[in-house]
Write a protein that holds these residues in place. Sequence first.
Motif, PDB file in Angstrom:
ATOM      1  N   ARG A  17       0.824  -1.210   0.000  1.00 35.62           N
ATOM      2  CA  ARG A  17       0.000   0.000   0.000  1.00 35.62           C
ATOM      3  C   ARG A  17       0.858   1.259   0.000  1.00 35.62           C
ATOM      4  O   ARG A  17       1.960   1.276   0.539  1.00 35.62           O
ATOM      5  CB  ARG A  17      -0.964  -0.002   1.179  1.00 35.62           C
ATOM      6  CG  ARG A  17      -0.294   0.074   2.514  1.00 35.62           C
ATOM      7  CD  ARG A  17      -1.236   0.123   3.704  1.00 35.62           C
ATOM      8  NE  ARG A  17      -2.462  -0.573   3.448  1.00 35.62           N
ATOM      9  CZ  ARG A  17      -3.601  -0.321   4.076  1.00 35.62           C
ATOM     10  NH1 ARG A  17      -3.670   0.579   5.009  1.00 35.62           N
ATOM     11  NH2 ARG A  17      -4.679  -0.976   3.783  1.00 35.62           N
ATOM     12  N   PHE A  18       0.310   2.284  -0.631  1.00 36.79           N
ATOM     13  CA  PHE A  18       0.940   3.593  -0.648  1.00 36.79           C
ATOM     14  C   PHE A  18      -0.129   4.648  -0.870  1.00 36.79           C
ATOM     15  O   PHE A  18      -1.252   4.338  -1.280  1.00 36.79           O
ATOM     16  CB  PHE A  18       2.039   3.689  -1.721  1.00 36.79           C
ATOM     17  CG  PHE A  18       1.547   3.651  -3.145  1.00 36.79           C
ATOM     18  CD1 PHE A  18       1.355   4.822  -3.852  1.00 36.79           C
ATOM     19  CD2 PHE A  18       1.306   2.440  -3.780  1.00 36.79           C
ATOM     20  CE1 PHE A  18       0.911   4.796  -5.175  1.00 36.79           C
ATOM     21  CE2 PHE A  18       0.878   2.400  -5.097  1.00 36.79           C
ATOM     22  CZ  PHE A  18       0.683   3.579  -5.791  1.00 36.79           C
ATOM     23  N   SER A  19       0.194   5.885  -0.570  1.00 43.23           N
ATOM     24  CA  SER A  19      -0.715   7.004  -0.779  1.00 43.23           C
ATOM     25  C   SER A  19      -0.016   8.065  -1.602  1.00 43.23           C
ATOM     26  O   SER A  19       1.209   8.142  -1.618  1.00 43.23           O
ATOM     27  CB  SER A  19      -1.130   7.619   0.570  1.00 43.23           C
ATOM     28  OG  SER A  19      -1.837   6.695   1.342  1.00 43.23           O
ATOM     29  N   VAL A  20      -0.821   8.879  -2.267  1.00 45.16           N
ATOM     30  CA  VAL A  20      -0.280  10.036  -2.974  1.00 45.16           C
ATOM     31  C   VAL A  20      -0.987  11.287  -2.460  1.00 45.16           C
ATOM     32  O   VAL A  20      -2.193  11.272  -2.223  1.00 45.16           O
ATOM     33  CB  VAL A  20      -0.418   9.918  -4.513  1.00 45.16           C
ATOM     34  CG1 VAL A  20       0.408   8.766  -5.048  1.00 45.16           C
ATOM     35  CG2 VAL A  20      -1.857   9.787  -4.959  1.00 45.16           C
ATOM     36  N   TYR A  28      -4.903  10.254  -1.551  1.00 44.43           N
ATOM     37  CA  TYR A  28      -5.534   9.035  -2.054  1.00 44.43           C
ATOM     38  C   TYR A  28      -4.679   7.855  -1.635  1.00 44.43           C
ATOM     39  O   TYR A  28      -3.483   7.821  -1.905  1.00 44.43           O
ATOM     40  CB  TYR A  28      -5.678   9.070  -3.575  1.00 44.43           C
ATOM     41  CG  TYR A  28      -6.663  10.115  -4.030  1.00 44.43           C
ATOM     42  CD1 TYR A  28      -8.023   9.843  -4.041  1.00 44.43           C
ATOM     43  CD2 TYR A  28      -6.229  11.373  -4.420  1.00 44.43           C
ATOM     44  CE1 TYR A  28      -8.937  10.813  -4.435  1.00 44.43           C
ATOM     45  CE2 TYR A  28      -7.136  12.349  -4.816  1.00 44.43           C
ATOM     46  CZ  TYR A  28      -8.486  12.055  -4.825  1.00 44.43           C
ATOM     47  OH  TYR A  28      -9.387  13.017  -5.212  1.00 44.43           O
ATOM     48  N   GLN A  29      -5.329   6.886  -0.975  1.00 46.08           N
ATOM     49  CA  GLN A  29      -4.613   5.712  -0.488  1.00 46.08           C
ATOM     50  C   GLN A  29      -4.925   4.513  -1.381  1.00 46.08           C
ATOM     51  O   GLN A  29      -6.088   4.151  -1.574  1.00 46.08           O
ATOM     52  CB  GLN A  29      -5.024   5.388   0.942  1.00 46.08           C
ATOM     53  CG  GLN A  29      -4.272   4.201   1.502  1.00 46.08           C
ATOM     54  CD  GLN A  29      -4.738   3.859   2.894  1.00 46.08           C
ATOM     55  OE1 GLN A  29      -5.854   3.388   3.075  1.00 46.08           O
ATOM     56  NE2 GLN A  29      -3.890   4.117   3.862  1.00 46.08           N
ATOM     57  N   PHE A  30      -3.872   3.929  -1.915  1.00 48.36           N
ATOM     58  CA  PHE A  30      -3.993   2.717  -2.705  1.00 48.36           C
ATOM     59  C   PHE A  30      -3.681   1.548  -1.764  1.00 48.36           C
ATOM     60  O   PHE A  30      -2.530   1.205  -1.543  1.00 48.36           O
ATOM     61  CB  PHE A  30      -3.023   2.756  -3.889  1.00 48.36           C
ATOM     62  CG  PHE A  30      -3.313   3.887  -4.839  1.00 48.36           C
ATOM     63  CD1 PHE A  30      -4.267   3.743  -5.827  1.00 48.36           C
ATOM     64  CD2 PHE A  30      -2.649   5.101  -4.726  1.00 48.36           C
ATOM     65  CE1 PHE A  30      -4.549   4.787  -6.705  1.00 48.36           C
ATOM     66  CE2 PHE A  30      -2.917   6.148  -5.590  1.00 48.36           C
ATOM     67  CZ  PHE A  30      -3.871   5.993  -6.584  1.00 48.36           C
ATOM     68  N   TYR A  47      -7.499   6.074  -9.485  1.00 48.46           N
ATOM     69  CA  TYR A  47      -7.888   5.593  -8.158  1.00 48.46           C
ATOM     70  C   TYR A  47      -9.307   5.064  -8.263  1.00 48.46           C
ATOM     71  O   TYR A  47     -10.231   5.804  -8.636  1.00 48.46           O
ATOM     72  CB  TYR A  47      -7.813   6.729  -7.142  1.00 48.46           C
ATOM     73  CG  TYR A  47      -8.409   6.354  -5.803  1.00 48.46           C
ATOM     74  CD1 TYR A  47      -7.723   5.533  -4.931  1.00 48.46           C
ATOM     75  CD2 TYR A  47      -9.659   6.802  -5.432  1.00 48.46           C
ATOM     76  CE1 TYR A  47      -8.270   5.171  -3.708  1.00 48.46           C
ATOM     77  CE2 TYR A  47     -10.218   6.459  -4.216  1.00 48.46           C
ATOM     78  CZ  TYR A  47      -9.517   5.637  -3.368  1.00 48.46           C
ATOM     79  OH  TYR A  47     -10.070   5.277  -2.169  1.00 48.46           O
ATOM     80  N   PHE A  48      -9.504   3.783  -7.958  1.00 46.50           N
ATOM     81  CA  PHE A  48     -10.824   3.172  -7.957  1.00 46.50           C
ATOM     82  C   PHE A  48     -11.320   3.100  -6.513  1.00 46.50           C
ATOM     83  O   PHE A  48     -10.712   2.428  -5.678  1.00 46.50           O
ATOM     84  CB  PHE A  48     -10.768   1.760  -8.559  1.00 46.50           C
ATOM     85  CG  PHE A  48     -10.400   1.741 -10.014  1.00 46.50           C
ATOM     86  CD1 PHE A  48     -11.343   2.017 -10.975  1.00 46.50           C
ATOM     87  CD2 PHE A  48      -9.101   1.451 -10.408  1.00 46.50           C
ATOM     88  CE1 PHE A  48     -11.008   1.999 -12.327  1.00 46.50           C
ATOM     89  CE2 PHE A  48      -8.757   1.431 -11.752  1.00 46.50           C
ATOM     90  CZ  PHE A  48      -9.705   1.710 -12.716  1.00 46.50           C
ATOM     91  N   SER A  49     -12.414   3.786  -6.214  1.00 47.43           N
ATOM     92  CA  SER A  49     -12.930   3.803  -4.848  1.00 47.43           C
ATOM     93  C   SER A  49     -13.732   2.542  -4.558  1.00 47.43           C
ATOM     94  O   SER A  49     -14.171   1.835  -5.471  1.00 47.43           O
ATOM     95  CB  SER A  49     -13.803   5.036  -4.612  1.00 47.43           C
ATOM     96  OG  SER A  49     -15.065   4.867  -5.211  1.00 47.43           O
ATOM     97  N   ASP A  50     -13.956   2.282  -3.289  1.00 51.39           N
ATOM     98  CA  ASP A  50     -14.741   1.120  -2.872  1.00 51.39           C
ATOM     99  C   ASP A  50     -16.213   1.265  -3.268  1.00 51.39           C
ATOM    100  O   ASP A  50     -16.951   0.296  -3.270  1.00 51.39           O
ATOM    101  CB  ASP A  50     -14.641   0.922  -1.358  1.00 51.39           C
ATOM    102  CG  ASP A  50     -13.269   0.440  -0.936  1.00 51.39           C
ATOM    103  OD1 ASP A  50     -12.566  -0.172  -1.759  1.00 51.39           O
ATOM    104  OD2 ASP A  50     -12.895   0.685   0.228  1.00 51.39           O
ATOM    105  N   HIS A  51     -16.640   2.478  -3.604  1.00 50.51           N
ATOM    106  CA  HIS A  51     -18.042   2.740  -3.927  1.00 50.51           C
ATOM    107  C   HIS A  51     -18.300   2.757  -5.430  1.00 50.51           C
ATOM    108  O   HIS A  51     -19.357   3.175  -5.879  1.00 50.51           O
ATOM    109  CB  HIS A  51     -18.477   4.065  -3.309  1.00 50.51           C
ATOM    110  CG  HIS A  51     -18.238   4.116  -1.837  1.00 50.51           C
ATOM    111  ND1 HIS A  51     -18.958   3.367  -0.939  1.00 50.51           N
ATOM    112  CD2 HIS A  51     -17.333   4.795  -1.112  1.00 50.51           C
ATOM    113  CE1 HIS A  51     -18.510   3.592   0.285  1.00 50.51           C
ATOM    114  NE2 HIS A  51     -17.519   4.454   0.203  1.00 50.51           N
ATOM    115  N   GLY A  52     -17.302   2.344  -6.216  1.00 52.53           N
ATOM    116  CA  GLY A  52     -17.490   2.224  -7.649  1.00 52.53           C
ATOM    117  C   GLY A  52     -17.066   3.433  -8.467  1.00 52.53           C
ATOM    118  O   GLY A  52     -17.090   3.383  -9.685  1.00 52.53           O
ATOM    119  N   GLY A  53     -16.683   4.509  -7.824  1.00 53.72           N
ATOM    120  CA  GLY A  53     -16.226   5.688  -8.554  1.00 53.72           C
ATOM    121  C   GLY A  53     -14.750   5.594  -8.888  1.00 53.72           C
ATOM    122  O   GLY A  53     -14.054   4.675  -8.468  1.00 53.72           O
TER     123      GLY A  53
END
Length: 71
Positions: A17-20, A28-30, A47-53
Motif C-alpha cells: 500500500r501507498f498514498s499520494v 488518495y490511499q492505494f 484511483y478506484f474507490s470502494d463505492h465504484g467511482g
Amino acid sequence: MKTQELQPFVDRTPFRRFSVRLLNGKLYQFAKPKDLGATKDLNTLIYFSDHGGLVLIDAEHIVEVIDEPNQ
C-alpha cells in the motif's frame, strides 16, 4: 512528480500500500491492487474507490508519495 519516481510504487511485487498527496492537499490511499490503475506511461494514475467511482490523477499534480506498511 516525475513518472520514474512513481514506477517503483506502481510496479512492485508483491503489492504494498501507498498514498499520494496532490497539490490541492487531497490524499488518495492505494490499499489494494484493485484500487490502482495507470496509463502505460504513468502520466495518469487511476484511483478506484470502494463505492465504484474513480478519480484520474495527473502525475504532475502529485507532490508526495507515502510508503505505508501493509496491515
